[in-house]
Design an enzyme around this catalytic site. Structure first.
Site, PDB file in Angstrom:
ATOM      1  N   GLY A   1      23.421   0.374  42.340  1.00 16.62           N
ATOM      2  CA  GLY A   1      24.768   0.414  41.788  1.00 16.62           C
ATOM      3  C   GLY A   1      25.792   0.637  42.888  1.00 16.62           C
ATOM      4  O   GLY A   1      25.715   0.007  43.961  1.00 16.62           O
TER       5      GLY A   1
ATOM      6  N   ARG B   1      26.131 -18.402  -8.878  1.00 13.22           N
ATOM      7  CA  ARG B   1      26.285 -19.851  -8.744  1.00 13.22           C
ATOM      8  C   ARG B   1      26.422 -20.310  -7.293  1.00 13.22           C
ATOM      9  O   ARG B   1      25.995 -21.408  -6.944  1.00 13.22           O
ATOM     10  CB  ARG B   1      27.518 -20.295  -9.542  1.00 13.22           C
ATOM     11  CG  ARG B   1      27.806 -21.770  -9.434  1.00 13.22           C
ATOM     12  CD  ARG B   1      28.932 -22.280 -10.323  1.00 13.22           C
ATOM     13  NE  ARG B   1      29.912 -21.341 -10.748  1.00 13.22           N
ATOM     14  CZ  ARG B   1      31.235 -21.473 -10.560  1.00 13.22           C
ATOM     15  NH1 ARG B   1      31.693 -22.518  -9.886  1.00 13.22           N
ATOM     16  NH2 ARG B   1      32.080 -20.601 -11.029  1.00 13.22           N
TER      17      ARG B   1
ATOM     18  N   TYR C   1      19.328  -5.834  48.130  1.00 15.59           N
ATOM     19  CA  TYR C   1      19.719  -4.801  47.159  1.00 15.59           C
ATOM     20  C   TYR C   1      18.490  -4.241  46.438  1.00 15.59           C
ATOM     21  O   TYR C   1      17.628  -4.982  45.951  1.00 15.59           O
ATOM     22  CB  TYR C   1      20.690  -5.386  46.126  1.00 15.59           C
ATOM     23  CG  TYR C   1      20.976  -4.437  44.973  1.00 15.59           C
ATOM     24  CD1 TYR C   1      21.831  -3.359  45.148  1.00 15.59           C
ATOM     25  CD2 TYR C   1      20.361  -4.611  43.738  1.00 15.59           C
ATOM     26  CE1 TYR C   1      22.085  -2.479  44.103  1.00 15.59           C
ATOM     27  CE2 TYR C   1      20.604  -3.738  42.690  1.00 15.59           C
ATOM     28  CZ  TYR C   1      21.464  -2.666  42.878  1.00 15.59           C
ATOM     29  OH  TYR C   1      21.692  -1.795  41.857  1.00 15.59           O
TER      30      TYR C   1
ATOM     31  N   HIS D   1      16.832   7.989  35.998  1.00 16.38           N
ATOM     32  CA  HIS D   1      17.447   7.277  34.878  1.00 16.38           C
ATOM     33  C   HIS D   1      16.755   7.544  33.529  1.00 16.38           C
ATOM     34  O   HIS D   1      17.197   7.022  32.502  1.00 16.38           O
ATOM     35  CB  HIS D   1      17.458   5.770  35.159  1.00 16.38           C
ATOM     36  CG  HIS D   1      18.553   5.366  36.102  1.00 16.38           C
ATOM     37  ND1 HIS D   1      18.613   5.800  37.400  1.00 16.38           N
ATOM     38  CD2 HIS D   1      19.652   4.578  35.921  1.00 16.38           C
ATOM     39  CE1 HIS D   1      19.686   5.292  37.988  1.00 16.38           C
ATOM     40  NE2 HIS D   1      20.333   4.550  37.118  1.00 16.38           N
TER      41      HIS D   1
ATOM     42  N   ASN E   1      15.423  -2.703  35.126  1.00 15.04           N
ATOM     43  CA  ASN E   1      16.638  -3.511  35.168  1.00 15.04           C
ATOM     44  C   ASN E   1      16.464  -4.771  34.317  1.00 15.04           C
ATOM     45  O   ASN E   1      15.780  -5.702  34.722  1.00 15.04           O
ATOM     46  CB  ASN E   1      16.911  -3.876  36.636  1.00 15.04           C
ATOM     47  CG  ASN E   1      18.282  -4.461  36.876  1.00 15.04           C
ATOM     48  OD1 ASN E   1      18.477  -5.204  37.815  1.00 15.04           O
ATOM     49  ND2 ASN E   1      19.254  -4.117  36.056  1.00 15.04           N
TER      50      ASN E   1
END
Length: 512
Positions: free
Chosen positions: A55, A290, A48, A78, A190
């Site tokens: 994708g 407090r 891949y 991108h 990525n």
């Protein structure tokens, strides 16, 4: 065995003190070995992002003659971010986080990527990264593509205070763009590095906020002349939460040397002194004064957990696929998914909102004369009541800013919109979460700035500077140098901004 590991403290020095980042020789050797393994392993295999599309496009094999084009294409296609550019410190932190991931030697990139990214970090060359674009599930694809775009010599960078073409700055600095060898485009784009970088800056600033809030709590109790047993060891140690005990200890250390807080055993446990039927001084202070150890304790515990998650993420390989020269294999999975960061940023955000709410309530004590039993004039007004207004309008700013924080406190981690042809069917929105957290932190500093101006004014009204503990007295002097005594009405916006900047940049190092 890992040869490269960055701590949050080391990253803080790189970000805020200008310390240089230098990968070890062992880490560079590991990166080189990983690249050489992938180069040999990838021949005649389908992997891949090396010879497939990205994708949903992974079902299409890419011809060998286009493999370099494939890597350039993911970078250029991108780089589609929108919105304001991230400030330099967040960009630098994102580059450090990306470098930390690549130096785990599980990405198969060439060493020149590490070398150029290191040069960018150390020389102050900051790529243009727009705020918007990441859904945080193949990591920060869009924003990391903007970093990658500059590493190939394209796009814009912020350098010496100016936006300039990357190629021009690189020539000026004697740097060359990276080459594309196997999968540099995918490896750089990525991963979770932008959300992690923003998260690290958020974390460091949130730690400073917590220190300031702890100091403010002591100062508030000094002004109220509270009984000091709310920070006593036996009281806090009988509740088994580390954060509560740490905050109580810090408060005791800060308060040492002061003369304003009261001892219950001297005032109320002495039968010769406790003769009043109606006590003029409050037997117990308001909760916002407090209960500081119980309120800020969970903030401390939240930040401690966040620090560990961020440190783990910086020192993790967060891309896909993972190239492992040890087992001689390439593994496909989802290390780019940003849920760890998104969830922790939501936790930090909620904790900081609580901190801001506490600051706003403490402010109300200083401004509201009926609440503070008339020890202070309304709104710390040193002028003529009715004619002058003191810090009345400053409360509007603090209240409205706190209200915005409360609105932003809604968890973002639970938001997911499927996209990418439903390939990314559940996403982290981690960068959005980190950006919202950043806004909440900025807001909290604004509220805190108003509080520190008010604390300084209240101290002057009471004439108790010399009775403060050394820590709060020193801060009184620093704030007073930025905000002179005011009797007549005056604009405050410049003073609020100046004190906000002081609080962000002055690390107190409250005893850890």
């Amino acid at each position: 065995m890992k040869h490269f590991c960055l701590s949050i403290d080391e990253i803080e020095r790189i970000l805020f003190e200008g310390e240089a980042l230098k990968p070890t020789e062992e880490a560079m050797a590991d990166v080189r070995r990983c690249y050489e393994f992938l180069e040999a392993f990838s021949r005649e295999k389908v992997i891949y992002g090396i010879n497939t599309g990205f994708g949903p496009m992974a079902q299409w094999r890419v011809d060998d003659k286009y493999l370099k084009d494939l890597q350039y294409n993911i970078i250029r296609s991108h780089a589609t971010g929108a919105g304001a550019p991230l400030p330099d410190i967040y960009v630098k932190a994102a580059m450090i986080a990306r470098l930390g991931s690549l130096l785990q030697a599980r990405s198969g990139i060439h060493t020149e990527v590490v070398e150029l990214l290191t040069q960018f970090i150390n020389r102050g060359i900051h790529p243009l990264i727009p705020e918007h674009g990441s859904v945080g599930a193949s990591g920060d694809l869009v924003q990391l593509a903007h970093i990658a775009l500059t590493l190939i010599g394209e796009g814009e960078v912020h350098y010496n205070g100016q936006w300039r073409p990357t190629a021009e700055v690189m020539r000026e600095c004697g740097l060359k763009p990276i080459g594309i060898h196997i999968r540099e485009g995918l490896s750089i784009t990525n991963g979770t590095s932008v959300m992690t970088g923003i998260g690290i800056v958020n974390h460091l600033l949130a730690e400073r906020l917590l220190d300031w809030s702890t100091i403010a709590a002591v100062w508030m109790n000094e002004i109220a002349q509270s009984y000091d047993d709310m920070m006593a060891v036996p009281l806090n140690e009988c509740r088994r939460h580390e954060g509560q005990q740490v905050i109580a200890r810090r408060m005791r250390e800060i308060a040492a040397g002061g003369d304003l807080m009261k001892k219950r055993e001297h005032e109320l446990y002495d039968p010769e002194k406790n003769t009043e039927r109606v006590f003029k001084h409050k037997v117990q202070a308001y909760y916002s004064l407090r209960c500081t150890p119980q309120i800020l304790g969970p903030v401390y515990d939240t930040l401690r957990a966040s620090r560990q998650v961020l440190e783990d993420e910086v020192n993790s390989a967060s891309d896909n696929p993972i190239v492992d020269p040890v087992t001689q294999n390439v593994y496909h999975g989802g290390n780019f998914h940003g849920d760890y960061i998104s969830l922790e940023q939501d936790k930090v955000k909620i904790a900081v909102v609580r901190l801001a709410m506490t600051s706003e309530r403490q402010l109300n004590y200083l401004f509201h004369d009926r609440i503070n039993d008339h020890i202070l004039p309304p709104f710390l007004n040193m002028g003529t009541l009715g004619l002058n207004y003191g810090m009345q309008a400053c409360q509007f700013t603090a209240t409205s800013t706190t209200a915005e924080c409360q609105t932003l406190a809604m968890p973002n981690y639970v938001h997911s919109i499927p996209n990418n042809n439903d390939n990314q069917d559940i996403v982290s929105m981690g960068t959005n979460t980190a950006l919202i957290t950043r806004r909440v932190i900025d807001n909290a500093f604004q509220v805190m700035a108003v509080q520190y101006i008010a604390l300084t004014q209240a101290t002057e009204i009471l004439g108790c500077v010399d009775k403060l503990c050394p820590t709060t007295r020193a801060i009184y002097n620093k704030v007073r140098a930025k905000v002179p005594t005011f009797v007549e009405d005056t604009p405050f916006y410049k003073e609020i901004a100046a004190v906000e900047e002081y609080l962000k940049n002055e690390k107190q190092n409250v005893a850890k």
